[in-house]
Design a protein around this motif. Structure first.
Motif, PDB file in Angstrom:
ATOM      1  N   LEU A  11       0.829  -1.205   0.000  1.00 43.52           N
ATOM      2  CA  LEU A  11       0.000   0.000   0.000  1.00 43.52           C
ATOM      3  C   LEU A  11       0.859   1.248   0.000  1.00 43.52           C
ATOM      4  CD1 LEU A  11      -2.775   1.296   0.141  1.00 43.52           C
ATOM      5  CD2 LEU A  11      -2.688   1.073   2.638  1.00 43.52           C
ATOM      6  N   HIS A  12       1.918   1.247   0.809  1.00 46.58           N
ATOM      7  CA  HIS A  12       2.813   2.408   0.826  1.00 46.58           C
ATOM      8  C   HIS A  12       3.524   2.559  -0.512  1.00 46.58           C
ATOM      9  CE1 HIS A  12       2.293   3.595   4.961  1.00 46.58           C
ATOM     10  NE2 HIS A  12       2.567   2.384   5.400  1.00 46.58           N
ATOM     11  N   LEU A  14       2.294   1.699  -3.488  1.00 50.35           N
ATOM     12  CA  LEU A  14       1.320   2.273  -4.417  1.00 50.35           C
ATOM     13  C   LEU A  14       1.142   3.764  -4.172  1.00 50.35           C
ATOM     14  CD1 LEU A  14      -1.420  -0.513  -4.497  1.00 50.35           C
ATOM     15  CD2 LEU A  14      -0.056   0.288  -6.432  1.00 50.35           C
ATOM     16  N   ARG A  15       1.061   4.137  -2.915  1.00 51.05           N
ATOM     17  CA  ARG A  15       0.926   5.565  -2.597  1.00 51.05           C
ATOM     18  C   ARG A  15       2.138   6.340  -3.077  1.00 51.05           C
ATOM     19  NH1 ARG A  15      -1.357   5.376   3.653  1.00 51.05           N
ATOM     20  NH2 ARG A  15      -3.551   4.989   3.126  1.00 51.05           N
ATOM     21  N   PHE A  16       3.310   5.780  -2.879  1.00 51.40           N
ATOM     22  CA  PHE A  16       4.533   6.450  -3.321  1.00 51.40           C
ATOM     23  C   PHE A  16       4.519   6.620  -4.834  1.00 51.40           C
ATOM     24  CE2 PHE A  16       8.903   6.949  -4.569  1.00 51.40           C
ATOM     25  CZ  PHE A  16       9.500   7.636  -3.533  1.00 51.40           C
ATOM     26  N   PHE A  18       1.923   6.600  -7.095  1.00 54.94           N
ATOM     27  CA  PHE A  18       0.924   7.528  -7.613  1.00 54.94           C
ATOM     28  C   PHE A  18       1.125   8.939  -7.060  1.00 54.94           C
ATOM     29  CE2 PHE A  18      -1.176   3.594  -8.718  1.00 54.94           C
ATOM     30  CZ  PHE A  18      -1.801   3.907  -9.914  1.00 54.94           C
ATOM     31  N   GLY A  19       1.647   9.050  -5.842  1.00 55.58           N
ATOM     32  CA  GLY A  19       1.848  10.367  -5.256  1.00 55.58           C
ATOM     33  C   GLY A  19       3.005  11.134  -5.856  1.00 55.58           C
ATOM     34  N   VAL A  26      -3.249  11.398  -4.021  1.00 56.38           N
ATOM     35  CA  VAL A  26      -2.784  10.283  -3.194  1.00 56.38           C
ATOM     36  C   VAL A  26      -1.742  10.813  -2.221  1.00 56.38           C
ATOM     37  CG1 VAL A  26      -1.658   8.041  -3.177  1.00 56.38           C
ATOM     38  CG2 VAL A  26      -3.216   8.641  -5.042  1.00 56.38           C
ATOM     39  N   LYS A  27      -1.946  10.579  -0.954  1.00 53.04           N
ATOM     40  CA  LYS A  27      -1.023  11.072   0.068  1.00 53.04           C
ATOM     41  C   LYS A  27       0.116  10.075   0.262  1.00 53.04           C
ATOM     42  CE  LYS A  27      -0.743  12.555   4.900  1.00 53.04           C
ATOM     43  NZ  LYS A  27      -1.487  12.728   6.172  1.00 53.04           N
ATOM     44  N   VAL A  28       1.336  10.561   0.134  1.00 48.70           N
ATOM     45  CA  VAL A  28       2.516   9.730   0.370  1.00 48.70           C
ATOM     46  C   VAL A  28       2.857   9.814   1.851  1.00 48.70           C
ATOM     47  CG1 VAL A  28       4.920   9.306  -0.229  1.00 48.70           C
ATOM     48  CG2 VAL A  28       3.340  10.183  -1.961  1.00 48.70           C
ATOM     49  N   SER A  29       2.682   8.704   2.562  1.00 48.99           N
ATOM     50  CA  SER A  29       2.871   8.712   4.009  1.00 48.99           C
ATOM     51  C   SER A  29       4.261   8.245   4.432  1.00 48.99           C
ATOM     52  CB  SER A  29       1.811   7.824   4.684  1.00 48.99           C
ATOM     53  OG  SER A  29       1.821   6.522   4.115  1.00 48.99           O
ATOM     54  N   GLY A  39       7.295   1.685  -4.636  1.00 53.49           N
ATOM     55  CA  GLY A  39       6.773   2.655  -5.583  1.00 53.49           C
ATOM     56  C   GLY A  39       7.339   2.470  -6.973  1.00 53.49           C
TER      57      GLY A  39
END
Length: 276
Positions: A11-12, A14-16, A18-19, A26-29, A39
């Motif tokens: 999940l992280h 994917l966020r990385f 798309f972010g 999309v928030k990159v956490s 990512g």
């Protein structure tokens, strides 16, 4: 310390992806190496989303009566808009750095400046003309070949980033996006993703890339497979040549170099797909 669950890492990742590679909300956490690795492995999925969005806009224009040239312009413009021109800007900066002929430190300083020099402008114009010309021919042949090329080129562009982020490719600067992703992907993982993406693209070529409306020709399934697979492999080969040249000139990769690789790969894929 207990390692994070696998689904959390995905999940992280994917966020990385798309972010950092799109303007989608999309928030990159996480910005650590594990998130960057995930990512870059997921980068081709960003290409699927952006490419499908561009193809849908182009097909809508065709449905409304627009010609293949306008559809081609839309297909080239949508990915640029959905990345805020990130890769195009990187291509221009890389061209300015390479064209300057200056030592690595001075070339990197030129690339970091906000303005675009003559080499960047010329490169942007030629690359965008090439993309639109190839897409116009493909959409003129058939809506299916145009849509296929739009998606395949977007995916090949992001796949080039996955391979460029493999272990052994250094960062030219200690900061920036290039430094965050340089060397994070194991070589075996990068090769596995490249093979998987090439296989899926070839399968899509067998389904969608076989009919040419203009010439009234139906290509065989084998032709569609070979043409699409060759487009992806040629895109990766061209991007690899540019990456090696930039690594020699600048001492490593930067975020601008990554952008230049993406646009180079996309353009190469489109040119190959447009060839008869």
């Amino acid at each position: 310390m207990t390692p994070p669950p696998l689904h959390g890492l995905r999940l992280h990742g994917l966020r990385f992806a798309f972010g950092t590679l799109s303007v989608l909300p999309v928030k990159v956490s996480r910005w650590d190496r594990e998130a960057a690795r995930g990512g870059m492995l997921c980068a081709p999925l960003v290409g699927v989303v952006l490419g499908c969005g561009a193809a849908l806009v182009a097909l809508l224009l065709l449905f409304l009566g627009a010609g293949p040239l306008l559809a081609a312009v839309a297909a080239a413009a949508v990915p640029a808009a959905l990345t805020r021109g990130l890769h195009l800007d990187g291509l221009a900066d890389t061209a300015d750095g390479l064209g300057s002929g200056k030592p690595a430190e001075d070339a990197l300083r030129i690339m970091k400046q906000s303005d675009i020099g003559p080499f960047g402008v010329i490169t942007l114009v030629l690359v965008l003309f090439a993309q639109v010309a190839a897409l116009s021919q493909l959409y003129g042949d058939s809506w299916a070949r145009g849509a296929l090329a739009t998606v395949v080129s977007a995916v090949a562009a992001r796949l080039a980033l996955t391979l460029a982020a493999r272990a052994g490719v250094p960062a030219a600067r200690p900061e920036g996006l290039g430094a965050a992703v340089a060397g994070v992907v194991p070589v075996r993982s990068a090769v596995a993703v490249a093979l998987a993406v090439t296989g899926v693209a070839a399968a899509a070529g067998a389904l969608l890339g076989t009919y040419d409306v203009t010439n009234g020709v139906t290509y065989g399934t084998t032709n569609g497979i070979a043409r699409t697979a060759l487009a992806v492999l040629a895109a990766l080969a061209t991007a690899e040549l540019l990456l090696r040249h930039c690594t020699r000139r600048f001492g490593g990769a930067t975020g601008d170099v990554f952008g230049g690789l993406a646009e180079t790969a996309a353009t190469t894929a489109l040119v190959v797909l447009s060839l008869g």
